[in-house]
Design a protein around this motif. Structure first.
Motif, short mmCIF file in Angstrom:
data_model
loop_
_atom_site.label_atom_id
_atom_site.label_comp_id
_atom_site.label_asym_id
_atom_site.label_seq_id
_atom_site.Cartn_x
_atom_site.Cartn_y
_atom_site.Cartn_z
N GLY A 173 11.95 -5.09 -5.75
CA GLY A 173 11.97 -3.99 -6.40
C GLY A 173 11.41 -3.31 -5.20
N THR A 174 9.85 -3.66 -4.92
CA THR A 174 9.12 -3.40 -3.25
C THR A 174 10.20 -2.94 -2.43
OG1 THR A 174 8.07 -4.77 -4.35
CG2 THR A 174 7.56 -3.56 -2.33
N GLY A 175 11.03 -3.80 -1.46
CA GLY A 175 12.00 -3.50 -1.38
C GLY A 175 12.68 -2.98 -0.64
N PHE A 219 4.08 0.59 3.34
CA PHE A 219 3.91 -0.14 1.85
C PHE A 219 2.74 -1.32 1.74
CE2 PHE A 219 7.15 2.47 2.05
CZ PHE A 219 8.10 2.57 0.45
N ASP A 220 1.62 -1.80 2.32
CA ASP A 220 1.51 -2.75 2.62
C ASP A 220 2.37 -4.34 2.48
OD1 ASP A 220 -1.06 -3.91 2.96
OD2 ASP A 220 -2.21 -4.28 1.08
N LEU A 221 2.76 -4.24 3.29
CA LEU A 221 4.40 -5.34 2.62
C LEU A 221 3.15 -6.77 3.55
CD1 LEU A 221 7.72 -3.53 3.08
CD2 LEU A 221 6.12 -4.48 1.23
N PHE A 247 5.71 2.78 -5.60
CA PHE A 247 4.83 4.08 -5.03
C PHE A 247 3.66 4.20 -5.07
CE2 PHE A 247 9.54 4.24 -4.60
CZ PHE A 247 10.01 5.20 -3.09
N ASP A 248 2.59 3.87 -5.82
CA ASP A 248 1.36 3.71 -6.34
C ASP A 248 0.96 3.64 -5.72
OD1 ASP A 248 2.81 5.10 -8.48
OD2 ASP A 248 2.44 2.79 -9.29
N PHE A 249 0.89 3.24 -3.97
CA PHE A 249 -0.42 2.98 -2.88
C PHE A 249 0.41 3.20 -1.71
CE2 PHE A 249 -0.76 0.07 -7.02
CZ PHE A 249 -2.43 0.37 -7.80
N VAL A 250 0.76 3.92 -1.59
CA VAL A 250 1.62 3.66 0.34
C VAL A 250 0.83 4.94 0.36
CG1 VAL A 250 3.57 5.17 0.95
CG2 VAL A 250 4.52 4.06 -1.21
#
Length: 363
Positions: A289-291, A241-243, A43-46
């Motif tokens: 974890g990001t997902g 989330f810049d996925l 969540f740091d760069f959402v």
């Protein structure tokens, strides 16, 4: 049947069930959960402005799905027809009911709310329940398009394929049954008929849209637009989330989210839904974890839209959550009474048929 219904509606029993489900969900997350450090820092760069866009797209989806239900109601009810804002209000309360009440009781809640704006008569609720059933059946068409798109552009997990096949077969069976039932309904049953027969006829009348190709096509198109907006909302959140994943990945996520919520094992299926989202995204280079964090935000958006719209509409109706629960209980009790009456009446109907058949054979 009555004792079981009373147990289900008992607040203590419901509280114990919810608490036990939450404990099981927490234990499952602790045992098989992700790396929570990775989830936290995801969540740091959402980019939260994209999340806001996702919320707006979900709100637009609600409007188109409501329009679809309104078209369905227009084919089933006699004038005066409910206004769109009344249908929207009932649909919004239904979203809230599905979020806070067990077993998708929001479907009964939206019937109860909309019935307040219609002339009261025997069978009104049955007709509205028929429209809800038809409206849900129209979801099969956008789901089929979505699954076909995913099958052509992405890879479904094996467990998801099984779920899609089961849901598809059940849906096709229900659609065929609904079409046959709609063809048997020719207007509203006269008041002289038996109560149960009249209720069944009114329920079939709720499927009248299936006999109107133009209205059914328009309702299906609204559902397709609503699901498309939901797909875009999922894709927009991937941007947050810049996925850096393609649209087929968002479509795969939307399919898996719906499969993961078909059977509510615990409130919201929290954890299970996130795992269903995170696992297939690994093949697109997204850390698990990001997902998982991405799945949490998706569910939060869906819940916020459902609960937010529902609370606004509940206040507009001048109702409280307690009143909503009572209305849902009344609708459920009415349905149980009709089923019990049908069970009591069926042997009499069979005896009448046997008597008439025997008389004809003697002649």
């Amino acid at each position: 049947m009555t004792r079981l219904g009373a147990l289900v509606r008992n607040p203590w029993a419901g509280g114990i069930f919810v608490l036990a489900s939450l404990v099981l969900a927490i234990l499952a997350l602790w045992w098989r959960g992700p790396d929570w450090h990775t989830v936290y820092h995801a969540f740091d760069f959402v980019s939260w402005r994209w999340v806001v866009v996702g919320v707006l797209l979900n709100l637009l989806s609600v409007l188109f799905r409501t329009w679809s239900w309104s078209l369905t109601i227009d084919q089933a009810m006699s004038p005066p027809l409910p206004r769109f804002r009344q249908v929207l209000s009932a649909f919004g309360v239904g979203l809230l009911g599905n979020a806070v009440l067990p077993a998708r009781a929001g479907e009964l809640a939206r019937v109860a709310v909309l019935r307040r704006h219609l002339p009261h008569g025997k069978g009104t609720s049955a007709t509205l329940l028929g429209t809800v059933f038809a409206h849900r059946l129209f979801d099969l068409f956008p789901i089929a398009l979505l699954v076909a798109y995913v099958a052509a552009t992405a890879k479904l997990p094996h467990w998801a394929v099984t779920g899609v096949v089961i849901v598809g077969l059940v849906g096709l069976g229900l659609l065929a049954l609904a079409v046959l039932s709609a063809r048997r309904a020719h207007g509203v049953a006269p008041h002289g008929q038996r109560t149960v027969r009249r209720l069944l006829a009114m329920a079939r009348q709720g499927l009248a849209v299936l006999r109107a190709p133009g209205a059914a096509f328009a309702a299906i198109c609204c559902q397709i637009v609503g699901w498309t907006l939901q797909l875009l909302a999922v894709w927009v959140v991937t941007k947050a989330f810049d996925l850096d994943v393609p649209l087929p990945a968002a479509a795969l996520v939307l399919v898996l989210m719906n499969i993961a919520t078909v059977f509510p094992l615990w409130p919201g299926n929290v954890g299970l839904l996130q795992a269903a989202v995170a696992l297939p995204l690994v093949q697109y280079g997204v850390p698990y974890g990001t997902g998982f964090a991405f799945g949490l935000v998706l569910q939060a958006i869906e819940m916020s839209v459902g609960v937010g719209v529902g609370l606004v509409m509940l206040a507009r109706e001048g109702l409280s959550l307690a009143a909503l629960q009572r209305m849902e209980d009344e609708e459920e009790t009415s349905a149980e009474d009709a089923i019990d009456e049908l069970a009591d009446e069926e042997p009499l109907l069979e005896a009448e048929r046997a008597f008439v058949t025997q008389g004809r054979s003697r002649r």
